[in-house]
Write a protein that holds these residues in place. Structure first.
Motif, mmCIF file in Angstrom:
data_model
loop_
_atom_site.group_PDB
_atom_site.id
_atom_site.type_symbol
_atom_site.label_atom_id
_atom_site.label_comp_id
_atom_site.label_asym_id
_atom_site.label_seq_id
_atom_site.Cartn_x
_atom_site.Cartn_y
_atom_site.Cartn_z
ATOM 1 N N GLY A 139 1.317 -5.786 9.896
ATOM 2 C CA GLY A 139 1.433 -6.844 8.900
ATOM 3 C C GLY A 139 1.196 -6.409 7.468
ATOM 4 O O GLY A 139 1.203 -7.234 6.560
ATOM 5 N N ILE A 140 1.004 -5.115 7.232
ATOM 6 C CA ILE A 140 0.788 -4.586 5.882
ATOM 7 C C ILE A 140 2.065 -3.874 5.433
ATOM 8 O O ILE A 140 2.608 -3.044 6.164
ATOM 9 C CB ILE A 140 -0.397 -3.585 5.843
ATOM 10 N N ASN A 141 2.536 -4.201 4.220
ATOM 11 C CA ASN A 141 3.690 -3.503 3.651
ATOM 12 C C ASN A 141 3.245 -2.116 3.204
ATOM 13 O O ASN A 141 2.328 -1.983 2.393
ATOM 14 C CB ASN A 141 4.245 -4.261 2.444
ATOM 15 N N ILE A 142 3.902 -1.111 3.751
ATOM 16 C CA ILE A 142 3.585 0.286 3.453
ATOM 17 C C ILE A 142 4.797 0.950 2.815
ATOM 18 O O ILE A 142 5.924 0.776 3.291
ATOM 19 C CB ILE A 142 3.221 1.056 4.748
ATOM 20 N N ALA A 143 4.556 1.705 1.751
ATOM 21 C CA ALA A 143 5.592 2.525 1.122
ATOM 22 C C ALA A 143 5.109 3.974 1.198
ATOM 23 O O ALA A 143 3.959 4.268 0.867
ATOM 24 C CB ALA A 143 5.803 2.113 -0.325
ATOM 25 N N ILE A 144 5.996 4.857 1.654
ATOM 26 C CA ILE A 144 5.635 6.267 1.799
ATOM 27 C C ILE A 144 6.656 7.119 1.058
ATOM 28 O O ILE A 144 7.854 7.024 1.321
ATOM 29 C CB ILE A 144 5.591 6.686 3.284
ATOM 30 N N GLN A 145 6.167 7.933 0.154
ATOM 31 C CA GLN A 145 7.042 8.845 -0.571
ATOM 32 C C GLN A 145 7.668 9.812 0.426
ATOM 33 O O GLN A 145 6.972 10.348 1.303
ATOM 34 C CB GLN A 145 6.240 9.604 -1.623
ATOM 35 N N PRO A 146 8.982 10.035 0.331
ATOM 36 C CA PRO A 146 9.612 10.999 1.228
ATOM 37 C C PRO A 146 8.861 12.339 1.178
ATOM 38 O O PRO A 146 8.385 12.759 0.138
ATOM 39 C CB PRO A 146 11.026 11.142 0.660
ATOM 40 N N GLY A 147 8.725 12.965 2.295
ATOM 41 C CA GLY A 147 7.999 14.227 2.377
ATOM 42 C C GLY A 147 6.544 14.045 2.790
ATOM 43 O O GLY A 147 5.895 14.999 3.201
ATOM 44 N N LEU A 188 -2.545 0.804 -4.378
ATOM 45 C CA LEU A 188 -1.929 -0.508 -4.235
ATOM 46 C C LEU A 188 -0.942 -0.621 -5.380
ATOM 47 O O LEU A 188 -1.332 -0.830 -6.525
ATOM 48 C CB LEU A 188 -2.990 -1.613 -4.312
ATOM 49 N N GLN A 189 0.328 -0.407 -5.068
ATOM 50 C CA GLN A 189 1.360 -0.452 -6.101
ATOM 51 C C GLN A 189 2.720 -0.678 -5.470
ATOM 52 O O GLN A 189 2.893 -0.485 -4.266
ATOM 53 C CB GLN A 189 1.372 0.821 -6.941
ATOM 54 N N LYS A 190 3.665 -1.067 -6.285
ATOM 55 C CA LYS A 190 5.023 -1.307 -5.809
ATOM 56 C C LYS A 190 5.638 -0.015 -5.282
ATOM 57 O O LYS A 190 5.317 1.080 -5.746
ATOM 58 C CB LYS A 190 5.911 -1.826 -6.948
ATOM 59 N N ALA A 191 6.527 -0.180 -4.319
ATOM 60 C CA ALA A 191 7.266 0.961 -3.789
ATOM 61 C C ALA A 191 8.182 1.524 -4.872
ATOM 62 O O ALA A 191 8.665 0.780 -5.731
ATOM 63 C CB ALA A 191 8.095 0.533 -2.584
ATOM 64 N N LEU A 203 0.876 -1.162 0.000
ATOM 65 C CA LEU A 203 0.000 0.000 0.000
ATOM 66 C C LEU A 203 0.918 1.218 0.000
ATOM 67 O O LEU A 203 1.748 1.368 0.890
ATOM 68 C CB LEU A 203 -0.886 -0.007 1.246
ATOM 69 N N ARG A 204 0.783 2.062 -1.023
ATOM 70 C CA ARG A 204 1.709 3.190 -1.190
ATOM 71 C C ARG A 204 0.994 4.522 -1.004
ATOM 72 O O ARG A 204 -0.091 4.743 -1.527
ATOM 73 C CB ARG A 204 2.337 3.147 -2.581
ATOM 74 N N PHE A 205 1.649 5.411 -0.238
ATOM 75 C CA PHE A 205 1.185 6.779 -0.029
ATOM 76 C C PHE A 205 2.159 7.717 -0.737
ATOM 77 O O PHE A 205 3.371 7.601 -0.568
ATOM 78 C CB PHE A 205 1.160 7.109 1.469
ATOM 79 N N TYR A 206 1.617 8.646 -1.513
ATOM 80 C CA TYR A 206 2.477 9.539 -2.297
ATOM 81 C C TYR A 206 1.815 10.908 -2.441
ATOM 82 O O TYR A 206 0.620 11.060 -2.189
ATOM 83 C CB TYR A 206 2.753 8.933 -3.679
ATOM 84 N N GLY A 207 2.604 11.878 -2.844
ATOM 85 C CA GLY A 207 2.106 13.235 -3.009
ATOM 86 C C GLY A 207 1.691 13.517 -4.441
ATOM 87 O O GLY A 207 2.322 13.048 -5.383
ATOM 88 N N ILE A 208 0.612 14.276 -4.573
ATOM 89 C CA ILE A 208 0.125 14.733 -5.874
ATOM 90 C C ILE A 208 0.129 16.255 -5.816
ATOM 91 O O ILE A 208 -0.510 16.844 -4.943
ATOM 92 C CB ILE A 208 -1.311 14.244 -6.149
ATOM 93 N N ASN A 209 0.835 16.887 -6.730
ATOM 94 C CA ASN A 209 0.879 18.349 -6.744
ATOM 95 C C ASN A 209 -0.491 18.903 -7.088
ATOM 96 O O ASN A 209 -1.091 18.543 -8.094
ATOM 97 C CB ASN A 209 1.917 18.860 -7.738
ATOM 98 N N ASP A 213 11.176 5.517 -1.688
ATOM 99 C CA ASP A 213 10.114 5.414 -0.696
ATOM 100 C C ASP A 213 10.645 4.878 0.643
ATOM 101 O O ASP A 213 11.582 4.086 0.685
ATOM 102 C CB ASP A 213 9.000 4.481 -1.173
ATOM 103 N N ILE A 214 9.993 5.297 1.707
ATOM 104 C CA ILE A 214 10.257 4.779 3.051
ATOM 105 C C ILE A 214 9.383 3.543 3.207
ATOM 106 O O ILE A 214 8.171 3.600 2.979
ATOM 107 C CB ILE A 214 9.896 5.837 4.112
ATOM 108 N N LEU A 215 9.980 2.421 3.572
ATOM 109 C CA LEU A 215 9.251 1.164 3.688
ATOM 110 C C LEU A 215 9.015 0.822 5.148
ATOM 111 O O LEU A 215 9.923 0.938 5.969
ATOM 112 C CB LEU A 215 10.024 0.042 3.002
ATOM 113 N N GLU A 216 7.786 0.429 5.454
ATOM 114 C CA GLU A 216 7.420 0.052 6.817
ATOM 115 C C GLU A 216 6.476 -1.136 6.773
ATOM 116 O O GLU A 216 5.790 -1.351 5.777
ATOM 117 C CB GLU A 216 6.719 1.210 7.536
ATOM 118 N N ASP A 217 6.451 -1.872 7.863
ATOM 119 C CA ASP A 217 5.460 -2.915 8.063
ATOM 120 C C ASP A 217 4.580 -2.442 9.209
ATOM 121 O O ASP A 217 5.048 -2.285 10.331
ATOM 122 C CB ASP A 217 6.138 -4.246 8.412
ATOM 123 N N ILE A 218 3.315 -2.176 8.913
ATOM 124 C CA ILE A 218 2.391 -1.696 9.932
ATOM 125 C C ILE A 218 1.249 -2.698 10.046
ATOM 126 O O ILE A 218 0.504 -2.901 9.081
ATOM 127 C CB ILE A 218 1.871 -0.285 9.601
#
Length: 94
Positions: free
Chosen positions: A54-62, A40-43, A23-29, A47-52
């Motif tokens: 039991g879910i793989n999380i990818a977070i765009q820096p910022g 739901l996409q690959k990191a 599950l990826r979180f990212y910024g949209i201008n 991206d900062i990767l975390e397991d929260i």
């Protein structure tokens, strides 16, 4: 960031159907700020990767700071389940 058990079950089920494991979180201008995007996409490479919960999380820096106090919950309305980000404050002026 936290993920409730109900949200975890929904996300895992959706990931299985979609064949995606992140599950990826990212910024949209936007017009005057960056808005939060979720997919739901690959990191991506940086991206900062975390397991929260039991879910793989990818977070765009910022974007990480904006998500620090978020609780991901699943709510149901009229038989449809959807994800809610409780604690997320959209700072957009639009």
């Amino acid at each position: 960031m936290n993920i409730t058990e109900k949200a975890k079950e929904y996300i895992e089920q959706t990931m299985k159907v979609q064949g995606v494991s992140t599950l990826r979180f990212y910024g949209i201008n936007g017009c005057c700020s960056v808005k939060l995007g979720i997919a739901l996409q690959k990191a991506e490479e940086n991206d900062i990767l975390e397991d929260i919960n039991g879910i793989n999380i990818a977070i765009q820096p910022g974007m990480k700071e904006q998500l620090s106090s978020v609780v991901i919950e699943a709510e149901e309305e009229d038989g449809e389940i959807f994800i809610v980000l409780n604690g997320y404050e959209n700072t957009s002026c639009c």
